[in-house]
Every structure is written in structure tokens, then in C-alpha cells.
Scaffold this active site. Structure first.
Site, PDB file in Angstrom:
ATOM      1  N   ARG A  26     -13.998 -36.788 -35.725  1.00 29.48           N
ATOM      2  CA  ARG A  26     -13.020 -37.832 -36.052  1.00 29.48           C
ATOM      3  C   ARG A  26     -11.835 -37.847 -35.087  1.00 29.48           C
ATOM      4  O   ARG A  26     -11.044 -38.795 -35.088  1.00 29.48           O
ATOM      5  CB  ARG A  26     -12.530 -37.658 -37.489  1.00 29.48           C
ATOM      6  CG  ARG A  26     -13.516 -38.189 -38.519  1.00 29.48           C
ATOM      7  CD  ARG A  26     -12.976 -38.053 -39.925  1.00 29.48           C
ATOM      8  NE  ARG A  26     -13.109 -36.689 -40.426  1.00 29.48           N
ATOM      9  CZ  ARG A  26     -12.616 -36.276 -41.592  1.00 29.48           C
ATOM     10  NH1 ARG A  26     -11.936 -37.113 -42.361  1.00 29.48           N
ATOM     11  NH2 ARG A  26     -12.795 -35.036 -41.992  1.00 29.48           N
ATOM     12  N   ARG A  65      10.855 -28.802 -13.512  1.00 29.48           N
ATOM     13  CA  ARG A  65       9.427 -28.505 -13.497  1.00 29.48           C
ATOM     14  C   ARG A  65       9.195 -27.014 -13.292  1.00 29.48           C
ATOM     15  O   ARG A  65      10.136 -26.219 -13.252  1.00 29.48           O
ATOM     16  CB  ARG A  65       8.750 -29.326 -12.402  1.00 29.48           C
ATOM     17  CG  ARG A  65       8.814 -30.827 -12.654  1.00 29.48           C
ATOM     18  CD  ARG A  65       8.464 -31.628 -11.414  1.00 29.48           C
ATOM     19  NE  ARG A  65       7.125 -31.292 -10.932  1.00 29.48           N
ATOM     20  CZ  ARG A  65       6.668 -31.648  -9.733  1.00 29.48           C
ATOM     21  NH1 ARG A  65       7.449 -32.334  -8.901  1.00 29.48           N
ATOM     22  NH2 ARG A  65       5.446 -31.311  -9.364  1.00 29.48           N
TER      23      ARG A  65
END
Length: 414
Positions: A27, A327
């Protein structure tokens, strides 16, 4: 509902955890195994492994789908030393637990958890263990369901647990019971293997239900305890909608922990943390800030609006943003200031350095007190190799426009 075991809780005992993580998760509509879908920057399986380790599990076994090297790698990374067991046939939850038979043969208490129920806390695992310490042979996790449809029901007689009935096997009367089964179960080491191997598959699904251990224990005259939790904590994840609900729940916990730890969040509902984010005291976080994995924020820092941080470390008194991106490998030492639209990657800015606006500093080391002007870029990549840029302490790097004006003035004088 509270059992006698919970009203006089014993201390948690040593236990081994068996985590069932072999579900295909159809699902989810994804090529990624369900248990590897992330919540707050950590896989659902990672949340479960973190909780059982925090609760004090002395051993961990994880049952996975065969040939899922990605799931096995996640287990090794997050719970080094844990054992992985493939479940070749899918014959029910009791059958899945028995794939970790060696963990059941140690005579140690066992808690069986699920890789897709990431909201269960370490405290809840400790409460399950304590219920066994109080003399129960089996302890089940249950909740009062607002709408019990779809859940197994925990059945009681005279205040004592007698069985757990899956909805498809339940009578009309049993379906009116609101005490839902959360799935997790603890079994005393003295009884675990015997009970699990006695479970049959005479039911509507033809599966070996873990829940049948309760009726078997009752038939032997053994005590079964109920550990109650809120329905929200019991929620599993079967699709992307439920994944977002779990994300919201985890974020709520993380925001509350940051605030209680001494951080100010001006608009908490707009700030998103990772499970491993570390936030110091007297930190101010403005709206719409996102913390990816691997971020550590020291005391008295200010993170201004619309900034995004990942794999970065900020020391004390750092002020960044708005619109700053940090980052991997970004380190900002004490008193560093970054203004709007500055991006840092794999760079160290030493104490007091400044980049007030419109700069990219990658693979660089910027000395203490240096001033980086607008439009500055450290060109670290030549198309083949990356090169590190070093800017000394106290250096002043002027803006591109200022440099152009200076060159023009020099030319006119000549």
C-alpha cells in the site's frame, strides 16, 4: 484499563527484542521496503531499533524479507551486532517470530515488536518488561480505540485477559469491545518458545497468529498483563497518509523536547527536526527552518527563517540566515555570522568569520575573523578533481562589484 501488574510495577528485566520487519508494504506504492521509509530523517525500522536499544534490550533479532540487503544493511548500521533472519514463507506473525528461534531458546524474556510501528517509545518497552517482572507470563500492549474497526480485540473476563481475537474471527459481541490490540507482546523466557510453537492456524486466514499465545497462556493458568498506551502511540504505518500522520507525531515530540531543553521556536509547527538533531540552550529558531540528519546546534545560536541544515555543526553564538543552506561537513565556530543566501558545504569557518550575503563556500577553510563579501565563490571543482580553498585569518574578500569599481578607478588613474 490497567492490570494488577501495572498498578504495582516491577523493575524492567533484561530482554531480547524480536522486530518483525518482513512486510512488503504494497500500500506504500513504492520500490523501497516499507520499514525503510523515513520519519524525521530516520527509517521507521530505525525508530524501533533506537527505542528497544534505549529500553535496554540485551539482544536484537530482526526478521526481514529474503534477499533484502538494504534492510539488512540498515540493521547493521543502526544496531551493530543484531541478528537478521529471513522469513521465506509468510504464514503469520507467530511464524515470523519463530524465524528468530535462537533468540527464543535463550530463556531470556522476549518482546516482539513491529518495524512499521515507529511511535512506540522506549518507556513503553520498559513497561512491557516490567509487567513480566511483576509475575506475568505474557504482557500485551493495548489501547482504548475511538473506532475499533479493523483492530484485534483484547477480551477480558472479570478484569482478566482471556484472549485476543482478530476482527475477522470475532463474534458480533466481541466486535463491540473497544480495547484494541496494539500488536506488541512480551513473553517470559520461561514460556515464550513453548507458547509460540503451540500456536496453530485454525482461523479465517489460515495463519499462525502471535495473539493466540494469550489464550494458550490462560489455558495453562498463566497470568496475562495488559499495558495500556494512547491510541496515537499504537498507530502503525501502512500507506503514505499514515506515514505523514506518524511524521507529525514525531515532529511534535521533537519540537517539545527542543523547547523543554531551552530553545525558543517562534512558530513551532513550521520547524522540522531530524530524530538526531541536537539543540543547545538559549537557541532561537525562526519560522520555516528544516534540520536534516546530523545537525548539532550549540548554545545561544540563532537560526533565521527559511534556512536548511544537514550534517552541520554550529558552535556557540552562531547567527545564520535567513535563507542559509548548510550541507555536509559544514562547521561554524563560535561567533560566525552568515547572512541571507549563503551556502556552505564541507567547509570550516573559524571563530568570528562572516559571510553576510550571496556567497558559496565549498571545500574551504576560512580563518578567524575573515570577512567574505557578496558574490564570493570558492571554485573547488575543475571538472575532474576537487580542491580545497584556504582563506587566512582576518582576510577581507571584497564583493565582485567593489572589485570592479576598484579596477576601473585604477585604470582611469593610469
Amino acid at each position: 484499563m490497567m492490570s494488577a501488574d501495572e498498578s504495582h510495577p516491577a523493575s524492567p528485566r533484561s530482554f531480547t527484542a524480536i522486530v518483525l520487519a518482513a512486510g512488503k508494504g504494497t500500500r506504500m506504492r513504492s520500490d523501497l521496503p516499507k520499514v525503510l521509509h523515513a520519519i524525521a530523517g530516520r527509517s521507521m525500522l530505525g525508530h524501533v531499533l533506537a527505542a528497544v536499544q534505549e529500553a535496554g534490550a540485551t539482544g536484537i533479532s530482526v526478521v526481514i524479507e529474503p534477499e533484502r540487503a538494504d534492510v539488512a544493511a540498515e540493521v547493521e548500521a543502526l544496531a551493530p551486532g543484531a541478528r537478521v533472519h529471513p522469513q521465506v514463507e509468510r504464514l503469520g506473525t507467530a511464524h515470523a517470530a519463530l524465524q528468530a528461534r535462537e533468540a527464543l531458546e535463550t530463556s531470556c524474556d522476549v518482546i516482539i515488536a513491529f518495524g512499521d510501528t515507529p511511535l512506540v517509545t522506549a518507556q513503553t518497552f520498559r513497561r512491557l518488561s516490567s509487567a513480566l517482572g511483576g509475575g506475568a507470563a505474557v504482557a500485551v500492549l493495548a489501547f482504548e480505540a475511538a473506532d475499533p474497526k479493523g483492530y484485534g480485540r483484547v477480551l477480558t473476563e472479570g478484569g482478566q485477559v482471556v484472549a485476543i481475537r482478530e476482527e475477522k474471527d470475532a463474534s458480533e459481541e466481541e466486535r463491540r469491545v473497544n480495547l484494541g490490540n496494539a500488536g506488541l507482546m512480551a513473553l517470559s523466557g520461561a514460556h515464550a518458545l513453548r507458547l509460540l510453537t503451540r500456536i496453530g492456524n485454525d482461523n479465517a486466514s489460515g495463519e499462525y497468529y502471535l495473539t493466540d499465545a494469550v489464550a494458550l497462556a490462560v489455558a495453562e493458568g498463566l497470568r496475562v498483563a495488559v499495558v495500556s498506551i494512547d491510541e496515537a502511540e499504537a498507530q502503525g504505518v501502512n500507506d503514505r497518509v499514515q506515514l505523514s500522520v506518524a511524521e507529525a507525531a514525531i515532529q511534535g515530540r521533537l519540537r517539545r523536547a527542543a523547547q523543554l531543553g531551552g530553545a525558543t521556536l517562534l512558530a513551532p509547527e513550521t520547524v522540522f527536526f531530524s530524530a538526531d538533531t541536537v539543540v543547545g540552550r538559549d537557541v532561537l529558531i525562526e519560522p520555516h527552518v528544516v534540520f536534516g540528519p546530523g545537525v548539532v546546534i550549540g548554545d545561544r545560536c540563532t537560526i533565521r527563517a527559511f534556512s536548511h541544515l544537514r550534517d552541520a555543526r554550529l558552535m556557540t553564538n552562531v547567527d545564520i540566515g535567513p535563507h542559509v543552506r548548510l550541507r555536509g561537513g559544514a562547521v561554524l565556530e563560535e561567533g560566525v555570522h552568515l547572512g541571507n543566501f549563503v551556502e556552505i558545504k564541507n567547509a570550516v569557518l573559524h571563530a568570528g568569520a562572516k559571510a553576510s550575503h550571496l556567497a558559496y563556500l565549498g571545500d574551504a577553510e576560512v580563518g578567524a575573523g575573515a570577512n567574505i563579501g557578496a558574490g564570493t565563490i570558492t571554485c573547488n571543482y575543475d571538472g575532474v578533481n576537487k580542491h580545497r580553498t584556504t582563506i587566512g585569518a582576518g582576510a577581507f574578500i571584497g564583493t565582485k562589484r567593489a572589485a570592479m569599481r576598484a579596477a576601473k578607478a585604477a585604470k582611469s588613474k593610469g
